[in-house]
Design an enzyme around this catalytic site. Structure first.
Site, PDB file in Angstrom:
ATOM      1  CE  LYS A  13      11.605   4.983   2.218  1.00 48.97           C
ATOM      2  NZ  LYS A  13      11.493   6.208   1.407  1.00 48.97           N
ATOM      3  CG  HIS A 154       6.285   4.588   9.907  1.00 46.67           C
ATOM      4  ND1 HIS A 154       5.221   4.499  10.766  1.00 46.67           N
ATOM      5  CD2 HIS A 154       6.148   3.573   9.014  1.00 46.67           C
ATOM      6  CE1 HIS A 154       4.457   3.466  10.409  1.00 46.67           C
ATOM      7  NE2 HIS A 154       5.006   2.896   9.356  1.00 46.67           N
ATOM      8  CE  LYS A 158       3.598   6.165   7.124  1.00 39.47           C
ATOM      9  NZ  LYS A 158       3.287   5.711   5.749  1.00 39.47           N
TER      10      LYS A 158
HETATM   11  N1  LIG Z   1       1.083  -1.557   2.644  1.00 37.60           N
HETATM   12  C1  LIG Z   1       2.323  -1.788   3.090  1.00 37.60           C
HETATM   13  O1  LIG Z   1       2.629  -2.875   3.608  1.00 37.60           O
HETATM   14  C2  LIG Z   1       3.348  -0.717   2.955  1.00 37.60           C
HETATM   15  C3  LIG Z   1       2.992   0.475   2.426  1.00 37.60           C
HETATM   16  N2  LIG Z   1       3.905   1.466   2.257  1.00 37.60           N
HETATM   17  C4  LIG Z   1       3.425   2.635   1.557  1.00 37.60           C
HETATM   18  O2  LIG Z   1       3.855   2.517   0.210  1.00 37.60           O
HETATM   19  C5  LIG Z   1       4.094   3.802  -0.350  1.00 37.60           C
HETATM   20  C6  LIG Z   1       5.522   3.860  -0.868  1.00 37.60           C
HETATM   21  O3  LIG Z   1       6.418   3.755   0.213  1.00 37.60           O
HETATM   22  P1  LIG Z   1       7.992   3.899   0.017  1.00 37.60           P
HETATM   23  O4  LIG Z   1       8.444   3.014  -1.060  1.00 37.60           O
HETATM   24  O5  LIG Z   1       8.583   3.791   1.363  1.00 37.60           O
HETATM   25  O6  LIG Z   1       8.081   5.429  -0.477  1.00 37.60           O
HETATM   26  P2  LIG Z   1       9.139   6.090  -1.445  1.00 37.60           P
HETATM   27  O7  LIG Z   1       9.021   7.560  -1.267  1.00 37.60           O
HETATM   28  O8  LIG Z   1      10.479   5.445  -1.266  1.00 37.60           O
HETATM   29  O9  LIG Z   1       8.598   5.699  -2.907  1.00 37.60           O
HETATM   30  C7  LIG Z   1       7.507   6.292  -3.523  1.00 37.60           C
HETATM   31  C8  LIG Z   1       7.819   6.336  -4.995  1.00 37.60           C
HETATM   32  O10 LIG Z   1       6.672   6.784  -5.720  1.00 37.60           O
HETATM   33  C9  LIG Z   1       7.168   7.617  -6.739  1.00 37.60           C
HETATM   34  N3  LIG Z   1       6.133   8.408  -7.368  1.00 37.60           N
HETATM   35  C10 LIG Z   1       5.687   9.646  -7.060  1.00 37.60           C
HETATM   36  N4  LIG Z   1       4.782  10.029  -7.948  1.00 37.60           N
HETATM   37  C11 LIG Z   1       4.666   9.026  -8.861  1.00 37.60           C
HETATM   38  C12 LIG Z   1       3.900   8.846 -10.049  1.00 37.60           C
HETATM   39  N5  LIG Z   1       3.107   9.798 -10.522  1.00 37.60           N
HETATM   40  N6  LIG Z   1       4.042   7.682 -10.718  1.00 37.60           N
HETATM   41  C13 LIG Z   1       4.849   6.722 -10.280  1.00 37.60           C
HETATM   42  N7  LIG Z   1       5.629   6.843  -9.186  1.00 37.60           N
HETATM   43  C14 LIG Z   1       5.527   7.985  -8.494  1.00 37.60           C
HETATM   44  C15 LIG Z   1       8.240   8.433  -6.068  1.00 37.60           C
HETATM   45  O11 LIG Z   1       9.069   9.096  -6.989  1.00 37.60           O
HETATM   46  P3  LIG Z   1       9.830  10.487  -6.578  1.00 37.60           P
HETATM   47  O12 LIG Z   1      10.784  10.102  -5.515  1.00 37.60           O
HETATM   48  O13 LIG Z   1      10.457  10.945  -7.841  1.00 37.60           O
HETATM   49  O14 LIG Z   1       8.754  11.411  -6.105  1.00 37.60           O
HETATM   50  C16 LIG Z   1       8.962   7.310  -5.319  1.00 37.60           C
HETATM   51  O15 LIG Z   1       9.900   6.667  -6.150  1.00 37.60           O
HETATM   52  C17 LIG Z   1       3.801   4.794   0.793  1.00 37.60           C
HETATM   53  O16 LIG Z   1       2.470   5.238   0.673  1.00 37.60           O
HETATM   54  C18 LIG Z   1       3.948   3.953   2.058  1.00 37.60           C
HETATM   55  O17 LIG Z   1       3.218   4.459   3.123  1.00 37.60           O
HETATM   56  C19 LIG Z   1       5.201   1.307   2.643  1.00 37.60           C
HETATM   57  C20 LIG Z   1       5.615   0.145   3.224  1.00 37.60           C
HETATM   58  C21 LIG Z   1       4.717  -0.965   3.440  1.00 37.60           C
HETATM   59  O1  LIG Z   2       5.667   4.375   4.806  1.00 41.88           O
HETATM   60  C1  LIG Z   2       6.004   3.274   5.313  1.00 41.88           C
HETATM   61  O2  LIG Z   2       7.181   2.932   5.451  1.00 41.88           O
HETATM   62  C2  LIG Z   2       4.931   2.356   5.729  1.00 41.88           C
HETATM   63  N1  LIG Z   2       3.698   2.673   5.465  1.00 41.88           N
HETATM   64  C3  LIG Z   2       2.555   1.903   5.733  1.00 41.88           C
HETATM   65  C4  LIG Z   2       1.629   2.659   6.657  1.00 41.88           C
HETATM   66  O3  LIG Z   2       1.418   3.868   6.456  1.00 41.88           O
HETATM   67  O4  LIG Z   2       1.090   2.055   7.589  1.00 41.88           O
HETATM   68  C5  LIG Z   2       2.877   0.500   6.177  1.00 41.88           C
HETATM   69  C6  LIG Z   2       4.105   0.366   7.002  1.00 41.88           C
HETATM   70  O5  LIG Z   2       3.836   0.868   8.261  1.00 41.88           O
HETATM   71  C7  LIG Z   2       5.287   1.079   6.353  1.00 41.88           C
END
Ligand SMILES: NC(=O)C1=CN([C@@H]2O[C@H](COP(=O)(O)OP(=O)(O)OC[C@H]3O[C@@H](n4cnc5c(N)ncnc54)[C@H](OP(=O)(O)O)[C@@H]3O)[C@@H](O)[C@H]2O)C=CC1
Ligand SMILES: O=C(O)C1=N[C@H](C(=O)O)C[C@H](O)C1
Length: 267
Positions: A13, A154, A158
């Site tokens: 995402k 969330h 997650k």
């Molecule tokens: N700091 C910030 O502002 C924010 C942080 N986040 C964090 O970002 C991370 C991602 O969130 P989100 O996009 O919602 O999660 P998603 O689950 O949508 O995306 C995670 C992706 O990582 C992939 N993945 C898993 N293993 C690997 C690997 N070895 N190499 C490359 N890709 C891999 C997954 O693939 P598959 O589905 O095939 O397992 C999936 O496509 C989370 O930890 C979330 O908490 C989210 C929003 C904001």
């Molecule tokens: O997984 C998410 O979506 C998000 N993860 C981050 C967190 O763990 O705080 C940032 C944001 O809240 C969205």
């Protein structure tokens, strides 16, 4: 000058939103993606991603060797995100990490690697500017109102709980709040988990529901008054300006910084 970028987690995402952001910026160039699936393919082969020829690597070592990029944006899962960050630092590639769920020990270790390799790195549990301000305001309030609980909400896909943002909020609150146990001294849970997680007396409650994106309330209580600081991310676009800001800053850094407030706000 163009900043060359690798994105880990392109199908996710956040990763897919980050691809759009990088493609929209004239000074950014997307040179590769890291994904544990789709070895040897291009992002054009993945349904829903832009139709451009950007190679996908499954092996981070090979990716970083073949593509000497300036920046890695990691938006994956905790264990993998940690490995990518460490390997990138060892290749002199500056990581901008949004992946949540790293332990304090992992952050300390990455800090050492960044120092040893003199490579900048920004790890931010939340890149939404409003969320960073929410955490900073909570830190200010806790000096005066030490009774506080955090409710983070969330989407139900997650994997980590509590959220990285909630953990960081509690850490920042602890910088100004006098340590105390909250609630009744003889308080007891009749159902396990009823009072949520606890960090130095601060209770953290995690809600997971479809329909939610990323939301947090920090609630302070004092005699005869309440203060609630709320932040809502309604779309994942909310995180992109913070990622851009981190990229601009990390290019001139030679150490690790944990939290966007360190570059946004005079400490
Ligand atoms: N700091 C910030 O502002 C924010 C942080 N986040 C964090 O970002 C991370 C991602 O969130 P989100 O996009 O919602 O999660 P998603 O689950 O949508 O995306 C995670 C992706 O990582 C992939 N993945 C898993 N293993 C690997 C690997 N070895 N190499 C490359 N890709 C891999 C997954 O693939 P598959 O589905 O095939 O397992 C999936 O496509 C989370 O930890 C979330 O908490 C989210 C929003 C904001
Ligand atoms: O997984 C998410 O979506 C998000 N993860 C981050 C967190 O763990 O705080 C940032 C944001 O809240 C969205």
């Amino acid at each position: 000058m163009t900043t060359s970028i690798i994105i880990a987690g392109p199908r996710g995402k956040m990763g897919s939103e980050a691809i759009n952001m990088v493609l929209e910026e004239k000074e950014f160039s997307l040179v590769a993606c890291l994904d544990h699936k789709y070895a040897g393919k291009s992002i054009a082969d993945i349904e829903g991603l832009p139709d451009i020829d950007v190679p996908i690597y499954t092996d981070p070592e090979r990716c970083f060797q073949e593509k000497q990029a300036d920046i890695l944006i990691d938006l994956t899962v905790p264990g993998v995100g940690y490995e990518h960050t460490e390997i990138a630092l060892n290749h002199g590639i500056r990581p901008v990490v949004g992946t949540s769920g790293f332990t304090n020990e992992q952050i300390d270790r990455l800090s050492e690697v960044a120092k040893e390799t003199k490579t900048g790195c920004i790890i931010a549990p939340n890149f939404a500017i409003g969320a960073v301000l929410m955490m900073q305001f909570a830190k200010m309030a806790a000096a005066y109102l030490p009774d506080v609980e955090i409710i983070e909400k969330h989407h139900d896909q997650k994997v980590d709980a509590p959220s990285g943002t909630a953990v960081k909020t509690a850490d920042m609150i602890k910088e100004t709040r006098k340590s105390k146990k909250q609630g009744h001294p003889e308080e007891k849970e009749n159902m396990s988990g009823a009072r949520g997680a606890e960090d130095d007396g601060i209770h953290i409650h995690s809600v997971r529901l479809p329909g939610l994106v990323a939301h947090q309330e920090v609630i302070f209580g004092g005699p005869g008054q309440m203060l609630t600081i709320t932040h809502d991310s309604l779309e994942r676009k909310s995180f992109m300006s913070g990622i851009k800001l981190a990229i601009e800053h990390v290019k001139n850094m030679d150490e690790l910084v944990y939290g966007l407030e360190k570059i946004m706000i005079q400490q």
